[in-house]
Each structure stands twice: as structure tokens, then as C-alpha cells.
Motif scaffolding. Sequence first.
Motif, PDB file in Angstrom:
ATOM      1  N   SER A  48      13.400  17.013  -3.141  1.00 40.40           N
ATOM      2  CA  SER A  48      13.007  16.294  -3.915  1.00 40.40           C
ATOM      3  C   SER A  48      12.196  16.970  -5.152  1.00 40.40           C
ATOM      4  O   SER A  48      11.179  17.677  -4.961  1.00 40.40           O
ATOM      5  CB  SER A  48      11.805  15.424  -2.990  1.00 40.40           C
ATOM      6  N   ALA A  55      11.768  10.741 -10.068  1.00 39.46           N
ATOM      7  CA  ALA A  55      12.251  11.666  -8.677  1.00 39.46           C
ATOM      8  C   ALA A  55      13.491  11.789  -8.629  1.00 39.46           C
ATOM      9  O   ALA A  55      14.555  10.748  -9.060  1.00 39.46           O
ATOM     10  CB  ALA A  55      11.674  10.388  -7.511  1.00 39.46           C
ATOM     11  N   LEU A  57      16.608  13.643  -6.406  1.00 38.94           N
ATOM     12  CA  LEU A  57      17.002  14.122  -4.894  1.00 38.94           C
ATOM     13  C   LEU A  57      18.418  14.884  -5.185  1.00 38.94           C
ATOM     14  O   LEU A  57      19.172  14.469  -5.635  1.00 38.94           O
ATOM     15  CB  LEU A  57      17.087  13.062  -3.898  1.00 38.94           C
ATOM     16  N   VAL A  87       6.621  12.661  -2.647  1.00 44.63           N
ATOM     17  CA  VAL A  87       7.907  12.172  -2.039  1.00 44.63           C
ATOM     18  C   VAL A  87       7.682  10.888  -1.286  1.00 44.63           C
ATOM     19  O   VAL A  87       8.572  10.100  -1.516  1.00 44.63           O
ATOM     20  CB  VAL A  87       8.274  13.403  -1.002  1.00 44.63           C
ATOM     21  N   VAL A  91      10.068   8.320  -3.257  1.00 47.90           N
ATOM     22  CA  VAL A  91      11.287   8.376  -2.685  1.00 47.90           C
ATOM     23  C   VAL A  91      11.272   7.190  -1.564  1.00 47.90           C
ATOM     24  O   VAL A  91      12.309   6.502  -1.411  1.00 47.90           O
ATOM     25  CB  VAL A  91      11.676   9.871  -2.110  1.00 47.90           C
ATOM     26  N   VAL A  98      13.388  13.124   4.648  1.00 48.37           N
ATOM     27  CA  VAL A  98      13.837  12.736   3.558  1.00 48.37           C
ATOM     28  C   VAL A  98      15.456  12.756   3.299  1.00 48.37           C
ATOM     29  O   VAL A  98      16.085  13.665   3.761  1.00 48.37           O
ATOM     30  CB  VAL A  98      13.605  13.560   2.115  1.00 48.37           C
TER      31      VAL A  98
END
Length: 157
Positions: A48, A55, A57, A87, A91, A98
Motif C-alpha cells: 500500500s 491510496a 495498491l 492502510v 484501503v 491487505v
Amino acid sequence: MAIKRVKEYFDQFGMADRVREFEVSSATVELAAQALSCEPCRIAKTLSFTVDGCAVLIVTAGDAKIDNSKYKAQFGTKAKMLTPDEVEALVGHAVGGVCPFGINEGVTVYLDSSLRRFETVFPACGSSNSAIELSVEELEKYSGYTAWVDVCKGWSE
């Protein structure tokens, strides 16, 4: 709970039963590989970052590490990882679980080329004791990825 969110996400595709939960932690590449009895490189770890305040990924192979110069060339900025609190807030999953599934809106997902060498990989599913086995094509389909990138080092084809 994030794993519930991921299972609901996969349920719309009839795949929730493929999510595996373990009695042991799978929060790191090494622990996930032990839980799954597979090579660590086949763990699809999701890293992340923040790019322009948003954000991002990046899903990479378990044996890959971010290459700062490749990252900067790709994103035009220095690699800055999100803090654990960021995070979870940005996220929607906590560190250790994650994944690119069932995430908050506005999060951009990239797949790193280090994953292309495998038929199947094992990303987490929103908790520190879960995973799903997906083909690379399924990872593309269900991750909602924006693009393939080449921002890693330390792995060999």
C-alpha cells in the motif's frame, strides 16, 4: 470485518467458497507460504502506497521488492508506503490481510510483472489468516486492476 467484505465480494461471482481461512497466521509472506504449503514467491503480497494523496495498491510476487528507481519512473514520485492506520482507513483492510478485493472506492490497483511467471498465486482475503488461489487471469479479472507495472526487483524469472 474485512474478510466478510471479501467473501461478499467473491460471492457475487460464486467464488466465496474458494476463500480459505487458516488456524494459523498468514500475515506475512513466510507465514502464508507455510499455511498454504507453497513457495513464498507464489504469495501475491499487496503493498500500500500513496501517490498524489491517493491510496495505491501494488500486488507483487512474494519474493519481489520495490525498486525505488522503477517506482519513481512509473509513478513520478518517491515510494511512500502508507502507515498501518492509513492502510485500514484508506484501503479498508488491515496490514496482514491487505488485498485488492472488497476495497474502498478510489483505491487504484496495479499488478506487478513479477506475478506473470506463475499459473496461480495466493493473495490474502482481508484478514491475517486467509487466502485464495487464483490464476493470473482471475487476479486480473477480480482485482479491478488499472495496469500491469514493472516496479520490483529481487525476483528471477
